[in-house]
Enzyme design. Structure first.
Site, mmCIF file in Angstrom:
data_model
loop_
_atom_site.group_PDB
_atom_site.id
_atom_site.type_symbol
_atom_site.label_atom_id
_atom_site.label_comp_id
_atom_site.label_asym_id
_atom_site.label_seq_id
_atom_site.Cartn_x
_atom_site.Cartn_y
_atom_site.Cartn_z
ATOM 1 N N ASP A 69 2.128 -14.647 11.558
ATOM 2 C CA ASP A 69 0.936 -14.872 11.379
ATOM 3 C C ASP A 69 0.048 -13.553 11.423
ATOM 4 O OD1 ASP A 69 -1.659 -15.763 10.378
ATOM 5 O OD2 ASP A 69 -1.621 -17.408 11.610
ATOM 6 N N GLU B 130 0.975 -1.155 0.034
ATOM 7 C CA GLU B 130 -0.168 0.047 -0.054
ATOM 8 C C GLU B 130 0.951 1.356 0.111
ATOM 9 O OE1 GLU B 130 -3.455 2.197 2.624
ATOM 10 O OE2 GLU B 130 -3.241 -0.082 2.581
ATOM 11 N N HIS C 154 -1.051 10.453 -0.005
ATOM 12 C CA HIS C 154 -1.583 8.912 -0.332
ATOM 13 C C HIS C 154 -1.363 9.179 -1.861
ATOM 14 C CE1 HIS C 154 -3.423 5.362 -0.788
ATOM 15 N NE2 HIS C 154 -4.190 5.736 -1.690
ATOM 16 N N LYS D 126 -7.720 -0.255 11.076
ATOM 17 C CA LYS D 126 -7.453 -0.806 9.765
ATOM 18 C C LYS D 126 -5.900 -0.136 9.496
ATOM 19 C CE LYS D 126 -6.513 -0.857 5.130
ATOM 20 N NZ LYS D 126 -5.550 0.037 4.286
#
Length: 433
Positions: free
Chosen positions: A288, A79, A385, A272
């Site tokens: 994991d 990302e 971004h 998130k």
């Protein structure tokens, strides 16, 4: 039939022939991302029916100071802007004392679920001697873990009447030291599931039979928790874009966190962003990330409502921002040493213990959240971004180095979109002849 037993070449040929619109291109792509035979053999062993590999960027976030120690933290993520944002936050707090982290607890849990229509008191009376038996029966298997200070801590009996009047579980608590411990825990649980019904039938005169439903570790680890925070006087936060004062920034930032504490729509996106940073470190170290995410999101609901994992406080003119969450990580076992890149990550991190890796990973999550909120309450999230997104669009259009530089200059104060970049490049290339 028998697909899993085919050779890798046979699997590739079948998939390409059956499903790919351009077999030649597909063959080339799969081959391009395969490694030499020795490396590929190692990677093939991690999963099933492996055709090739799916590379992701492996980056570094410098400037981190955690408990007075300097780190450059490996991150595996695709990302845009995540690594840059984490680095910027780390640099910001580096001159303000860095990150303070502590592990609150390291206990992991597992369960054996079973049906029992007899008296609960009989189970409770039998449990202490059963626990002693289980320890004896598993002593060979647990010897190395016990020598490191780990092993089975205790067992409890839990009744689950909401599932059914005869549904119970044995809840186990484990310390697994530097190992994440999944195989260790599951092996003991399965042995317990084998012994428990036999033991109850031997020590009681009841005719009630016990049925084992399942035995498995829990990825919810509310007793394996780390806390990390940053703090400084409000006046030392500095200045912000648009002439925003430190005081104004601090209170806007706190309100943003408070909103995420109470609004589930905001909390979901807020958390998130935290996991953008955490997952990247978990992946880089061969742990994991799916287990870590599920535990974190479950922990966010522990009050009965899904809330932000971070909190903020302004008290006595001091700004404090902290994160508390469960992180069951390991630095031995699993892929942590088998995967060469995971092993390299741990080397870059100066061979941390599991407790230190918990602190490092949590600091990354807090840094990522700080950077995102700083953008949100000042210039907005899209400016940074979209600058990174611009780079991806330019690659799509096969822009040259010169074209990329001119595009970066042009879009410094322009809205970035796919169409806008295409038009700009068409005009630029037309002018260049």
């Amino acid at each position: 039939s028998g697909f899993s037993k085919w050779t890798q070449s046979e699997k590739i040929n079948w998939v390409i022939e059956q499903f790919c619109s351009d077999p030649k291109a597909a063959q080339a792509t799969l081959k391009n991302f395969q490694y030499d035979s020795k490396q590929q053999e190692v990677l093939n062993g991690f999963s099933e029916n492996t055709l090739s590999n799916f590379p992701l960027p492996y980056g570094i976030a410098p400037h981190f100071v955690i408990n007075g120690r300097s780190y450059a933290i490996p991150m595996v993520i695709e990302e845009s802007s995540v690594v840059a944002a984490a680095s910027a936050a780390a640099k910001f707090w580096k001159s303000r004392g860095g990150f303070s982290a502590q592990v609150l607890s390291t206990i992991k849990e597992g369960q054996v679920h079973f049906c029992w229509s007899g008296e609960k008191s009989l189970l409770e009376k039998a449990l202490p001697n059963f626990e002693a038996l289980l320890r004896e029966e598993t002593s060979t298997f647990t010897e190395n873990m016990r020598q490191r200070g780990g092993g089975l801590e205790r067992i409890r009996i839990i009744h689950l009447p909401e599932v059914g009047p005869d549904i119970y579980q044995l809840r186990f608590h484990f310390e697994t030291c530097d190992s994440m411990g999944a195989n260790f825990i599951n092996s003991i649980l399965e042995k317990a599931a084998e012994l428990w019904p036999q033991y109850i039938s031997e020590v009681s005169d009841t005719k009630e039979e016990m049925e084992i439903i399942m035995s498995i570790l829990s990825n919810y680890t509310p007793s394996c928790v780390v806390r990390v925070e940053v703090s400084c006087p409000v006046s030392e936060l500095g200045g912000f874009p648009g002439g925003m004062s430190a005081n104004s920034f601090a209170y806007r930032f706190k309100r943003a966190v408070d909103i995420a504490r109470h609004d589930v729509f905001r909390a979901t996106t807020h958390n998130k962003g935290i996991f953008n940073g955490i997952d990247a470190v978990v992946l880089a170290t061969g742990n994991d990330f799916r287990a870590v995410e599920s535990a974190g999101h479950a922990y966010a609901t522990r009050t009965g409502q899904y809330r932000s994992l971070t909190q903020c406080e302004i008290k006595d003119d001091v700004f404090r921002f902290w994160l508390e969450l469960p992180l069951a990580l390991g630095t031995v076992g699993g892929l942590t040493r088998l995967h060469p890149m995971a092993s390299l990550s741990l080397d870059i991190l100066q061979q941390p213990s599991a407790r230190e890796l918990m602190q490092i990973t949590a600091a990354m999550g807090l840094a990522q959240n700080f950077s995102a909120l700083r953008s949100l309450v000042t210039v907005g999230i899209q400016k940074g971004h979209m600058k990174m997104h611009l780079y991806n669009i330019l690659i799509h259009f096969k822009a040259s180095r010169e074209e990329k530089q001119q595009a970066f200059d042009h879009f410094e104060d322009q809205v970035v979109s796919f169409g806008a970049v295409r038009k700009y490049l068409e005009k630029l290339r037309g002018e260049l002849g």
